[in-house]
Design a protein around this motif. Structure first.
Motif, PDB file in Angstrom:
ATOM      1  N   ILE A  32      -2.583   1.176  -4.092  1.00 55.80           N
ATOM      2  CA  ILE A  32      -3.432   0.198  -3.419  1.00 55.80           C
ATOM      3  C   ILE A  32      -3.656   0.593  -1.963  1.00 55.80           C
ATOM      4  N   PHE A  33      -2.590   1.061  -1.314  1.00 57.57           N
ATOM      5  CA  PHE A  33      -2.764   1.423   0.089  1.00 57.57           C
ATOM      6  C   PHE A  33      -3.688   2.633   0.227  1.00 57.57           C
ATOM      7  N   PHE A  34      -3.462   3.625  -0.617  1.00 56.24           N
ATOM      8  CA  PHE A  34      -4.312   4.814  -0.535  1.00 56.24           C
ATOM      9  C   PHE A  34      -5.771   4.449  -0.804  1.00 56.24           C
ATOM     10  N   ALA A  35      -5.967   3.577  -1.767  1.00 56.62           N
ATOM     11  CA  ALA A  35      -7.336   3.138  -2.075  1.00 56.62           C
ATOM     12  C   ALA A  35      -7.961   2.477  -0.852  1.00 56.62           C
ATOM     13  N   ALA A  36      -7.195   1.574  -0.225  1.00 60.05           N
ATOM     14  CA  ALA A  36      -7.729   0.864   0.944  1.00 60.05           C
ATOM     15  C   ALA A  36      -7.978   1.849   2.083  1.00 60.05           C
ATOM     16  N   PHE A  37      -7.053   2.809   2.225  1.00 62.82           N
ATOM     17  CA  PHE A  37      -7.197   3.788   3.289  1.00 62.82           C
ATOM     18  C   PHE A  37      -8.470   4.616   3.094  1.00 62.82           C
ATOM     19  N   SER A  38      -8.667   5.087   1.864  1.00 63.91           N
ATOM     20  CA  SER A  38      -9.843   5.938   1.684  1.00 63.91           C
ATOM     21  C   SER A  38     -11.131   5.123   1.707  1.00 63.91           C
ATOM     22  N   ARG A  39     -11.045   3.851   1.281  1.00 61.13           N
ATOM     23  CA  ARG A  39     -12.231   2.989   1.451  1.00 61.13           C
ATOM     24  C   ARG A  39     -12.531   2.822   2.945  1.00 61.13           C
ATOM     25  N   ASP A 268     -14.597   7.852  -4.811  1.00 68.33           N
ATOM     26  CA  ASP A 268     -14.148   7.054  -5.947  1.00 68.33           C
ATOM     27  C   ASP A 268     -13.385   7.904  -6.939  1.00 68.33           C
ATOM     28  N   MET A 269     -13.951   9.104  -7.193  1.00 71.52           N
ATOM     29  CA  MET A 269     -13.325   9.968  -8.180  1.00 71.52           C
ATOM     30  C   MET A 269     -11.944  10.403  -7.704  1.00 71.52           C
ATOM     31  N   PHE A 270     -11.866  10.807  -6.429  1.00 68.58           N
ATOM     32  CA  PHE A 270     -10.567  11.194  -5.866  1.00 68.58           C
ATOM     33  C   PHE A 270      -9.546  10.085  -6.051  1.00 68.58           C
ATOM     34  N   LEU A 271     -10.031   8.894  -5.832  1.00 65.49           N
ATOM     35  CA  LEU A 271      -9.156   7.739  -5.911  1.00 65.49           C
ATOM     36  C   LEU A 271      -8.565   7.610  -7.308  1.00 65.49           C
ATOM     37  N   TYR A 272      -9.432   7.754  -8.312  1.00 66.77           N
ATOM     38  CA  TYR A 272      -8.933   7.583  -9.670  1.00 66.77           C
ATOM     39  C   TYR A 272      -8.027   8.739 -10.062  1.00 66.77           C
ATOM     40  N   ILE A 273      -8.333   9.931  -9.529  1.00 66.13           N
ATOM     41  CA  ILE A 273      -7.419  11.055  -9.781  1.00 66.13           C
ATOM     42  C   ILE A 273      -6.054  10.737  -9.177  1.00 66.13           C
ATOM     43  N   TRP A 274      -6.063  10.198  -7.969  1.00 67.71           N
ATOM     44  CA  TRP A 274      -4.817   9.813  -7.316  1.00 67.71           C
ATOM     45  C   TRP A 274      -4.055   8.786  -8.159  1.00 67.71           C
ATOM     46  N   PHE A 275      -4.774   7.802  -8.670  1.00 67.83           N
ATOM     47  CA  PHE A 275      -4.134   6.802  -9.523  1.00 67.83           C
ATOM     48  C   PHE A 275      -3.424   7.480 -10.686  1.00 67.83           C
ATOM     49  N   ALA A 370      -9.657  -0.739   4.084  1.00 66.69           N
ATOM     50  CA  ALA A 370     -10.429  -1.857   3.546  1.00 66.69           C
ATOM     51  C   ALA A 370     -10.007  -2.104   2.111  1.00 66.69           C
ATOM     52  N   ILE A 371      -9.568  -3.330   1.831  1.00 62.83           N
ATOM     53  CA  ILE A 371      -9.122  -3.671   0.483  1.00 62.83           C
ATOM     54  C   ILE A 371     -10.325  -3.995  -0.382  1.00 62.83           C
ATOM     55  N   ASP A 372     -10.360  -3.364  -1.539  1.00 66.84           N
ATOM     56  CA  ASP A 372     -11.411  -3.676  -2.505  1.00 66.84           C
ATOM     57  C   ASP A 372     -10.718  -4.284  -3.714  1.00 66.84           C
ATOM     58  N   ILE A 373     -11.111  -5.484  -4.071  1.00 63.39           N
ATOM     59  CA  ILE A 373     -10.398  -6.198  -5.130  1.00 63.39           C
ATOM     60  C   ILE A 373     -10.445  -5.402  -6.437  1.00 63.39           C
ATOM     61  N   GLY A 374     -11.534  -4.658  -6.627  1.00 63.85           N
ATOM     62  CA  GLY A 374     -11.655  -3.825  -7.832  1.00 63.85           C
ATOM     63  C   GLY A 374     -10.560  -2.770  -7.884  1.00 63.85           C
ATOM     64  N   ASP A 375     -10.242  -2.168  -6.733  1.00 63.68           N
ATOM     65  CA  ASP A 375      -9.174  -1.166  -6.688  1.00 63.68           C
ATOM     66  C   ASP A 375      -7.831  -1.793  -7.035  1.00 63.68           C
ATOM     67  N   VAL A 376      -7.614  -2.996  -6.510  1.00 65.38           N
ATOM     68  CA  VAL A 376      -6.337  -3.668  -6.761  1.00 65.38           C
ATOM     69  C   VAL A 376      -6.187  -3.933  -8.252  1.00 65.38           C
ATOM     70  N   ILE A 377      -7.270  -4.423  -8.851  1.00 73.01           N
ATOM     71  CA  ILE A 377      -7.214  -4.696 -10.289  1.00 73.01           C
ATOM     72  C   ILE A 377      -7.021  -3.396 -11.058  1.00 73.01           C
ATOM     73  N   ALA A 378      -7.753  -2.354 -10.659  1.00 71.03           N
ATOM     74  CA  ALA A 378      -7.645  -1.078 -11.370  1.00 71.03           C
ATOM     75  C   ALA A 378      -6.222  -0.537 -11.289  1.00 71.03           C
ATOM     76  N   ALA A 379      -5.614  -0.581 -10.104  1.00 70.24           N
ATOM     77  CA  ALA A 379      -4.260  -0.054  -9.944  1.00 70.24           C
ATOM     78  C   ALA A 379      -3.295  -0.797 -10.858  1.00 70.24           C
ATOM     79  N   ASN A 380      -3.393  -2.118 -10.859  1.00 70.28           N
ATOM     80  CA  ASN A 380      -2.502  -2.911 -11.708  1.00 70.28           C
ATOM     81  C   ASN A 380      -2.751  -2.644 -13.192  1.00 70.28           C
TER      82      ASN A 380
END
Ligand SMILES: Nc1ncnc2c1ncn2[C@@H]1O[C@H](COP(=O)(O)OP(=O)(O)OP(=O)(O)O)[C@@H](O)[C@H]1O
Ligand SMILES: [Mg+2]
Lengths: 410, 227
Positions: A32-39, A268-275, A370-380
């Motif tokens: 979640i933090f990495f997602a917010a950071f890259s957003r 976005d793609m990097f983010l999902y790879i990170w996940f 920046a927190i994106d609620i979609g990222d939070v849901i995706a991570a969970n």
């Protein structure tokens, strides 16, 4: 009682439970933090790009983009602005500019530049020049002879505040026009290329230079920060509607800088790879711990089967234990990462010296996650769904223990 | 119809490359309500026979049926169902789920059978009372003595109303006084509920308490006495 059994089994080995919870916690937290950071980083890039004389919405002559010539101008910008002003959300800013290609020259140097005519006070909070640090002075509204130069360009011309510079461009009637300007100030921009590309004069001076008293080549709209995402599409279509009688084009920022859109998709793609990477590390931990927990209780599973518990129920029980752990770890990780991210989103993260290296990518030195609620849901979702899937293996193992063998082992 | 019928049952285990004949054509008929002890030296095949009768393992030869149901025609799911509804088990140790209380251990099997909450609690407590554990409902196994744990196991085996209880050396980990008292409880249950008991033992005291004593040696029945 299934849930009860699963819940109590989790606490049989508190240390192991604590370790696996910590792993899930850290995994979710970092996701979640990495997602917010890259957003935040992406937002910074977008804002920088929008700052760079782009704006959220831009209105131009339909041919200006392919041929930025004064002949592709807006003849009556004032009535265009009057037309769209009621369509904009409260707090929007609107500016008109003249931007034409030209040549700057002094005794030593000649260079192709973009001549940008602005209403200086209105650019504040709209484009970078409105807020740029300036050596010397900003242009006054009625200054017909002043010019702002980028610091890097001034270096190249070996000139300074107070000296003269001659600008040459094509007039609206096709003739070539040259005029001398006096350097009032030197501006600094995030990247040198910007400093070398643009020279700024007042809109009135630019109108004189091109020989047309009323014209502009573009009208740029900056939406208020909190509406920038949601209101964009709607506002663009409202503007298009309002400008039907005019022969003009309306662009949103993504149309103006298509590369940025591709960039964001890459982010976005990097983010999902990170996940996935984080999950793989965590997944091994989960499988291991659950396997350990299952092997320790072989006898018990044997017993349960002996008294008539079906394999499917045993699988369900082990998965239930995993689910408890996953939910607890995710909940804690989500809450803490949101709190932490929210905190640093206010203070910002200073990339410091590292920033010099990333500036050329159009990033800023300060990152505001920046927190994106979609990222939070995706991570969970990634953690819980994949966590359950990897738990199937130990669960099936548990279901396969046969009573006779497990009972024989003393 | 016999509670248990085994005819010419054989079981061969491989220990590395060595074949071990754990049971060699054993035949045994047990009528409903009997209270049978299986005696014999270590390795004589008592546990193997009980496991086969309980459907926990498959014979390599011969036929087994419980209450007239021939195991040969049953899938492992059917066997699990049969164990759940008709057979109770008591093992030598590790009988209980450590995170459950005495009451929950007994109650759990009723839950597996799909019984409702209130009914479950009532039956579980009544059965614990029956085996002499009134007031100990909320103790975890670790808070119970070895004898008390075995009583919980007997209560668990009985609560689902089975027709047959298989007990593999239920008293082996108990001192003689506790063992005797457990055995008395088992006998009471046998008489009160009419449940058939088959249990294995090394203990001469336990053998003496049995109404029928089956002696085994080297995977075969060598003696079968009804007292
Ligand atoms: N799963 C197994 N794998 C290999 N050999 C086995 C297995 N189970 C039993 N045996 C062997 O079969 C024989 C009979 O064993 P069993 O456990 O039935 O004897 P028992 O009469 O119950 O002995 P004890 O009094 O020691 O419990 C023994 O030689 C034993 O080693
Ligand atoms: Mg044995």
């Amino acid at each position: 009682m299934f849930a009860q059994l699963a819940w109590r089994n989790i606490w049989r080995n508190p240390r192991r439970t604590a370790i696996i919870l910590l792993a899930i916690f850290m995994g979710v937290f970092s996701m979640i933090f990495f997602a917010a950071f890259s957003r935040g980083m992406a937002n910074g890039m977008v804002n920088n790009a929008i700052d760079n004389l782009v704006g959220h919405i831009k209105i131009q002559h339909p041919d200006y983009r392919s041929d930025p010539d004064i002949s592709h101008r807006i003849d009556d910008p004032r009535s265009v602005m009057d037309e769209i002003r009621p369509e904009l959300p409260d707090g929007s800013k609107i500016v008109q500019r003249i931007r034409v290609e030209g040549v700057a020259a002094n005794a030593r140097e000649t260079a192709g530049i973009e001549i940008t005519g602005i209403e200086p006070s209105k650019e504040k909070g709209v484009s970078f020049i409105g807020d740029a640090p300036i050596e010397g002075e900003m242009l006054e509204e009625d200054d017909e002879h002043g010019i702002l130069l980028g610091a890097a360009l001034a270096d190249r011309f070996d000139t300074e505040v107070g000296k003269k510079l001659v600008l040459t461009t094509q007039r609206a009637d096709g003739e070539t026009q040259s005029r001398a300007f006096r350097i009032r100030g030197l501006y600094h921009a995030e990247i040198q290329a910007t400093e070398k590309a643009y020279v700024f004069i007042t809109l009135d001076a630019a109108r004189k230079l091109v020989g047309n008293k009323n014209c502009a080549t573009e009208i740029a709209v900056t939406l208020p920060e909190n509406k920038a995402d949601r209101a964009l599409e709607q506002t663009v279509s409202k503007c298009k509607e309002a400008l039907k009688p005019f022969n003009l084009s309306v662009y949103d920022w993504m149309e103006q800088i298509p590369a940025m859109k591709a960039y964001l998709a890459m982010f976005d793609m990097f983010l999902y790879i990170w996940f996935v990477v984080v999950f793989i590390a965590m997944g091994f931990g989960i499988v291991n711990t659950v396997l350990m927990a299952v092997f320790e209780r072989m006898r018990e599973f044997g017993l349960l089967k002996a008294i008539g518990m079906k394999p499917a129920w045993i699988i369900r029980m082990v998965l239930g234990e995993s689910l408890f752990l996953l939910i607890a770890g995710c909940a804690a990780g989500t809450l803490c990462s949101l709190a932490f991210t929210w905190y640093v989103a206010v203070t910002g993260i200073d990339l410091g010296s590292f920033a010099q290296g990333v500036k050329m990518w159009g990033m800023s030195r300060m990152i505001y996650p920046a927190i994106d609620i979609g990222d939070v849901i995706a991570a969970n979702a990634v953690v819980i769904v994949l966590g359950l899937i990897v738990s199937v293996y130990p669960a099936v193992k548990a279901a396969r223990f046969t009573p006779v063998e497990t009972m024989r082992q003393n | 119809m016999n509670a248990v019928s085994a005819s010419n049952v054989s079981k061969i285990y491989m220990q590395g490359d060595v074949k071990v004949t754990a049971l060699n054509k054993v035949s045994l008929e047990v009528a409903p309500g009997e209270f049978v002890a299986l005696a014999g030296p270590s390795g004589s095949g008592k546990t193997t026979l009980l496991n086969l009768i309980g459907g926990l393992d498959e014979p390599d030869g011969g036929k087994i049926s419980v209450n007239g149901k021939d195991f040969a025609n049953m899938s492992s799911g059917d066997l699990a169902e049969l164990r759940l509804s008709q057979i109770g088990f008591v093992f030598q140790s590790y009988n209980l789920i450590p995170v459950f209380t005495a009451e929950e251990n007994v109650e759990y099997i009723l839950q597996l059978q799909g019984e409702g909450k209130a009914e479950r609690k009532k039956k579980a407590r009544a059965m614990l009372d029956d085996v002499g554990l009134e007031g100990k409902y909320d103790r975890k196994p670790a808070q119970l003595s070895g004898g008390q744990q075995q009583r919980v196991a007997v209560a668990r085996a009985l609560v689902s109303n089975p027709t047959l209880i298989l007990a593999d050396e239920p008293t082996a980990n108990l001192d003689s006084v506790t063992g005797e008292s457990l055995l008395r409880t088992m006998r009471e249950m046998n008489q009160k509920h009419g449940v058939t008991f088959i249990f294995s033992t090394h203990d001469s005291m336990v053998m003496n308490a049995a109404k029928r004593l089956v002696s085994m040696k080297d995977g075969a029945i060598v003696d079968d006495k009804v007292k």
